[in-house]
Design an enzyme around this catalytic site. Structure first.
Site, PDB file in Angstrom:
ATOM      1  CE1 TYR A 192      -1.538   1.318  -4.319  1.00 44.13           C
ATOM      2  CE2 TYR A 192      -1.185   1.098  -2.109  1.00 44.13           C
ATOM      3  CZ  TYR A 192      -1.145   1.597  -3.048  1.00 44.13           C
ATOM      4  OH  TYR A 192      -1.825   2.690  -3.595  1.00 44.13           O
ATOM      5  CE  LYS A 202     -15.020   7.130 -11.323  1.00 46.99           C
ATOM      6  NZ  LYS A 202     -15.380   8.237 -10.713  1.00 46.99           N
ATOM      7  CG  ASP A 237       0.554  10.858   0.486  1.00 47.54           C
ATOM      8  OD1 ASP A 237       0.524  10.615   1.629  1.00 47.54           O
ATOM      9  OD2 ASP A 237       1.989  10.502   0.049  1.00 47.54           O
TER      10      ASP A 237
END
Length: 357
Positions: A141, A190, A250
């Protein structure tokens, strides 16, 4: 006198934030605390009023306050704008960066009364009580972004960057939070694919040596997403990077019955920011239907983290639980046999039971 910056923002923000302020005023009367509120513009509302999503006056107000209560930003009305002007990218991200808010604390606690409101089976979700610590000012981001023309079209690039220092500070926070809970940290990455995740895993493993009393496990993000819906009760504290945390929190919200139940705190600098985890919900804005409980619980987190009023924070949580136990529901968590109430009524009910706690 505690100075609080109040940023309703867009959509349902203007409806849910007053309910949290109402609860804080009830706490003020009960305990004798003094709060002052100054409202500021942010997001689409700021674009409409002054032409920019994060006005200098709002940033100055936040920097001069002790805490910030935020509603929500964004909506279809502003989706046509370039990225540099859209509320989500040009208001929230710069505000977090300017205030040094490197950590997002997002609890996902299932109130027993809402076990049937989750889309998962009761026996799967009952007992869910986890906290996600999301790194908030690094990663994709905030990395360099680029688009270039090619012979066949375009190529777009987003750069994922993390430093050892950024990983260390979020890691230490996660271990400290776990020490006050059930003493287990799950680090999500990851590392089988991404170099940044390999640095993340190496760093958190090294920092773990400072916290021998806390259990550490590593989990790939795809497996973590699966495990959240398979057996959410296995998690205590999850720590992860910015984008993974954005997605997983979320997902975790649905364990609790509705994203309208999830509060959050963004901390790290002198001034912390408190906001519900949901968006601006323009489809129900202005209809008095929104669930204010996430915002009310965010105010409880403010009392705990910014002002040190842990007892008052617990009383808000208990009042919310009492209202739910009595069967009151906003539309997002409504079930057969329960009592449907609107936004304002839900806020009133929490205040009423808070006075009785």
């Amino acid at each position: 006198m505690h100075k609080i910056a109040v940023l309703p923002g867009d959509g349902i923000g203007a409806e849910i934030v007053p309910q949290a302020v109402k609860v804080l005023d009830t706490i003020s009367r009960k305990y004798g605390y003094k709060f002052s509120y100054t409202e500021g513009l942010i997001g689409g509302a700021a674009i409409d009023a002054v032409g920019k999503p994060l006005p200098e006056e709002t940033l100055k107000l936040c920097q001069e306050s002790e805490a910030i209560l935020l509603g929500a930003v964004g909506g279809p009305k502003w989706d046509h704008l370039p990225v540099a002007m859209r509320p989500e990218a040009a208001a929230l991200l710069p505000l977090r960066k300017a205030l040094g808010l490197y950590a997002n604390i997002r609890p996902a606690y299932l109130y027993p009364a809402l076990a049937e409101a989750s889309t998962l089976k009761r026996e799967v979700v009952l007992g869910t009580d986890l906290v996600t610590i999301r790194e908030l000012t690094g990663g994709l981001y905030f990395g360099e972004k680029k688009r270039e023309k090619t012979a066949t079209g375009e190529v777009a690039m987003d750069t994922l960057v993390y430093t050892t220092e950024e990983i260390e500070r979020i890691t230490r926070l996660a271990f400290e939070v776990a020490r006050a809970r059930r003493k287990k940290v799950t680090s999500v990455d990851k590392a089988n694919v991404l170099e940044s995740s390999r640095l993340w895993r190496e760093t958190i493993t090294r920092v773990h040596e400072e916290f021998p009393d806390v259990e550490l496990e590593h989990m790939y993000v795809d497996n973590a997403a699966m495990q959240l819906v398979r057996r959410p009760t296995q998690f205590d504290v999850i720590v992860t990077e910015n984008m993974f945390g954005d997605i997983l929190t979320d997902q975790a919200s649905m364990l609790t019955g509705s994203i309208g139940m999830l509060p959050s705190a963004s901390i790290g600098g002198k001034v912390a920011l408190y906001e519900p985890s949901h968006g601006s919900a323009p489809d129900i804005a202005g209809q008095n239907k929104a669930n204010p409980l996430a915002t009310i619980l965010s105010a409880a987190m403010m009392l705990k983290y910014s002002f040190g009023y842990s007892e008052a924070a617990r009383e808000i949580e208990q009042a919310v639980e009492k209202v739910l136990d009595l069967g009151y529901r906003t539309p997002d968590i409504m079930e057969e046999g329960k009592t449907l109430v609107d936004t304002v009524t839900m806020g009133d009910l929490v205040c009423r039971h808070l006075e009785d706690v």
